[in-house]
Design an enzyme around this catalytic site. Structure first.
Site, PDB file in Angstrom:
ATOM      1  CB  SER A   1       5.119  -1.631  12.083  1.00 26.85           C
ATOM      2  OG  SER A   1       4.725  -0.286  12.332  1.00 26.85           O
TER       3      SER A   1
ATOM      4  CD  GLU B   1      -3.690  -2.170   7.102  1.00 26.29           C
ATOM      5  OE1 GLU B   1      -2.612  -2.455   6.587  1.00 26.29           O
ATOM      6  OE2 GLU B   1      -4.293  -1.112   6.881  1.00 26.29           O
TER       7      GLU B   1
ATOM      8  CD  GLU C   1      -3.048   5.555   6.477  1.00 30.53           C
ATOM      9  OE1 GLU C   1      -3.049   5.529   5.234  1.00 30.53           O
ATOM     10  OE2 GLU C   1      -2.139   5.050   7.166  1.00 30.53           O
TER      11      GLU C   1
ATOM     12  CG  HIS D   1      -5.926   2.111   4.952  1.00 34.50           C
ATOM     13  ND1 HIS D   1      -5.495   3.028   5.884  1.00 34.50           N
ATOM     14  CD2 HIS D   1      -4.941   1.198   4.818  1.00 34.50           C
ATOM     15  CE1 HIS D   1      -4.281   2.678   6.289  1.00 34.50           C
ATOM     16  NE2 HIS D   1      -3.918   1.574   5.655  1.00 34.50           N
TER      17      HIS D   1
ATOM     18  CE  LYS E   1      -0.290   3.248   4.672  1.00 39.91           C
ATOM     19  NZ  LYS E   1      -0.243   3.386   6.104  1.00 39.91           N
TER      20      LYS E   1
ATOM     21  N   GLY F   1       2.457   2.514  10.823  1.00 40.51           N
ATOM     22  CA  GLY F   1       3.437   3.593  10.698  1.00 40.51           C
ATOM     23  C   GLY F   1       4.112   3.970  11.998  1.00 40.51           C
TER      24      GLY F   1
ATOM     25  CG  ASN G   1      -1.808   1.219   1.283  1.00 32.61           C
ATOM     26  OD1 ASN G   1      -1.823   2.015   0.344  1.00 32.61           O
ATOM     27  ND2 ASN G   1      -2.555   1.381   2.364  1.00 32.61           N
TER      28      ASN G   1
END
Ligand code: 13P
Length: 254
Positions: A215, A169, A99, A97, A11, A175, A9
């Site tokens: 991660s 996730e 985010e 996702h 992003k 991250g 991904n």
């Protein structure tokens, strides 16, 4: 054996030149993708056609869009439909996702609509779920994730969920460099599979690939992917470095 998938991904990262360089480096890397495995590039919309062309003829290397709109077509300026993605041959779409849930306020109900249009057009969703740190600390992560699945997926038939991919996730691991332990990942993946088995059937639950994201690195991928219910990873930061991501792909279960 169900499909083992290493999904990048990217992003909102990389210029076209950087993206092409990364894929060239990966194509030149000693990557082995066996019959029950796939490498998926989750790339920004403007690069989908280009990256797809680059990987043409490479078996089991596919692209994914990072999002799609919930409506089929019409006056939705700036949005991208699954029909458009289908028309350029994109097989996968990342849906929900964290985010997008956080910054674009996507709700479980909206994600249910997105999953519906994906199935209507024959695109495979990589459906993301996962809890924030406060939920993990309160110990309610299992019911939280179960509710995400329930509100976005349970209206679907078992038949339409064939070939489905779920990505767990945990937000606290995205991250942050703080990976879930392989025990934590396995525990949640087994829970997700049990939830799908209870709602549908163990046959269907066993066929669903459940990826871990948060991660993932070359140094922890083998341990994570070695867990019985972890069928690969959805990888952010480490997918932007060819040597890292190729090692992650080679860590999939053989
Ligand atoms: P990181 O691998 O950078 O933690 O990101 C995970 C992720 O969000 C993949 O979708």
């Amino acid at each position: 054996m169900r499909k083992q998938i290493a999904a990048a991904n990217w992003k909102m990262n990389l210029t076209l030149y950087q993206a092409e360089t990364l894929v060239n480096d990966l194509l030149a890397a000693p990557i082995e993708i066996s019959e029950h495995q796939e490498l998926v590039f989750g790339v920004p919309f403007p690069y989908l056609i280009d990256i797809q062309k680059k990987t043409e003829g490479r078996e089991r290397m596919l692209v994914a869009a990072q999002n799609c709109y919930s409506k089929v077509s019409g006056a939705y300026t700036g949005e991208v439909s699954v029909e458009m993605l289908k028309s350029i041959g994109v097989p996968y779409v990342i849906i929900g996702h964290s985010e997008r849930r956080e910054y674009c306020n996507e709700t479980n109900a909206q994600l249910a609509e997105k999953v519906n249009v994906c199935f209507e057009y024959g695109l495979k969703p990589i459906f993301c779920c996962g809890e924030a740190l406060a939920i993990r600390e309160a110990g309610t992560q299992n019911s939280y994730v179960e509710n995400q699945l329930k509100e976005s997926l349970f209206h679907l038939t078992a038949e339409s969920l064939t070939g489905f991919v779920i990505a767990y996730e945990p937000i606290w691991a995205i991250g942050t460099g703080k990976t879930a332990t392989s025990e934590q990942a396995q525990e949640m993946h087994a829970h997700i599979r049990a939830v799908m088995a209870a709602q549908y059937s163990s046959e269907l639950a066993d066929s669903i690939s459940i990826l871990y994201g948060g991660s993932v690195k070359s140094t922890n991928a083998k341990e994570l992917f070695g867990q019985p219910d972890v069928d690969g990873g959805l990888v952010g930061g480490s997918s932007l470095v060819a040597t890292e991501f190729s090692a992650i792909v080679n860590s999939l279960k053989k």
